[in-house]
Scaffold this active site. Structure first.
Site, PDB file in Angstrom:
ATOM      1  CB  CYS A 228      -0.967  -0.044   1.177  1.00  8.89           C
ATOM      2  SG  CYS A 228      -2.345   1.125   1.016  1.00  8.89           S
TER       3      CYS A 228
ATOM      4  CG  HIS B 205      -3.550  -3.583   3.238  1.00  8.22           C
ATOM      5  ND1 HIS B 205      -2.551  -3.072   4.044  1.00  8.22           N
ATOM      6  CD2 HIS B 205      -4.151  -2.526   2.652  1.00  8.22           C
ATOM      7  CE1 HIS B 205      -2.559  -1.752   3.957  1.00  8.22           C
ATOM      8  NE2 HIS B 205      -3.518  -1.394   3.125  1.00  8.22           N
TER       9      HIS B 205
ATOM     10  CD  GLU C 225      -1.019  -5.741   5.906  1.00 11.07           C
ATOM     11  OE1 GLU C 225      -1.303  -4.569   6.181  1.00 11.07           O
ATOM     12  OE2 GLU C 225      -0.923  -6.139   4.715  1.00 11.07           O
TER      13      GLU C 225
END
Length: 215
Positions: free
Chosen positions: A95, A185, A187
């Site tokens: 990001c 993302h 994660e």
């Protein structure tokens, strides 16, 4: 043992941190490594790594900050990255990290003309992405979580687009040998309460593959 260096560019949403831990903890967990095998450099607190001795790979996190804000710590991190990319250490930007890499290497970042993209979205690999050693481990169509209002508006020279969708044309990019950026993302927690990590989640698969490529 060589370690993963996480360049932490900010703190996650308080509700996510409370339930699942901050972004550095989640990256390590999804990647399948313990925090003992990780070095965290909180660059948003003006802590720039003084050495990369013993570091085998680098991940740059997302941030609530905007690249175009040109905060002093962001400028300092960009200068540091410019010197590091020459050392052939595998780097993955997420990001904000993806956008910062693009700008550092000669691209441009600005607000997306369509506004904000957020939530779970569908993303497609390009032909280049299907052949890429990192992104190619994912299916041609996959879902991921996103939260961004800025985007890479101009790619650096020789960058290759690896994934996109109808909103975002640069969801994954190869910036050169061993350097990648993803707008999504990997994660982000799959489980609402983070009580378990799905090893088959696309984010986990991608992060573990990154570390595998790093050796």
């Amino acid at each position: 043992m060589s370690k993963l260096l996480i360049i932490k560019t900010g703190v996650s949403n308080k509700s996510v941190v409370k339930k699942c831990g901050d972004c550095d903890f989640r990256i390590a967990r999804y990647a399948g490594v313990t925090m003992e095998d990780v070095i965290v450099a909180s660059v948003y607190e003006n802590i720039i790594p003084s050495s990369i001795e013993g570091v085998s790979s680098i991940i740059i996190t997302g941030s609530p900050s905007m690249v175009t804000d040109s905060e002093p710590w962001s400028i300092a991190t960009s200068r540091w990255l410019k010197s590091i990319v020459q050392k052939q250490i595998p780097i993955l930007g997420i990001c904000f990290g993806h956008q910062l890499l693009a700008q550092t290497l000669g691209g441009k970042v600005d607000y997306h003309e369509l506004g904000e993209e957020s939530g779970k979205v569908e993303i497609q690999l390009t032909n280049e992405g299907r052949r890429d050693p990192l992104l190619g481990i994912l299916p041609s169509n996959f879902s991921a979580y996103v939260s961004h209002s800025q985007t890479v508006t101009k790619l650096p020279k020789n960058a290759r687009v690896l994934a996109k969708n109808n909103f975002e044309s640069n969801h994954a990019v190869s910036f050169g040998n061993k350097v990648w950026g993803v707008q999504f993302h990997p994660e982000y927690p799959d489980a609402p309460l983070c009580e378990s990590i799905n090893e088959n989640s696309y984010g986990g698969i991608l992060l573990r593959r990154f570390l595998q490529l790093a050796g």
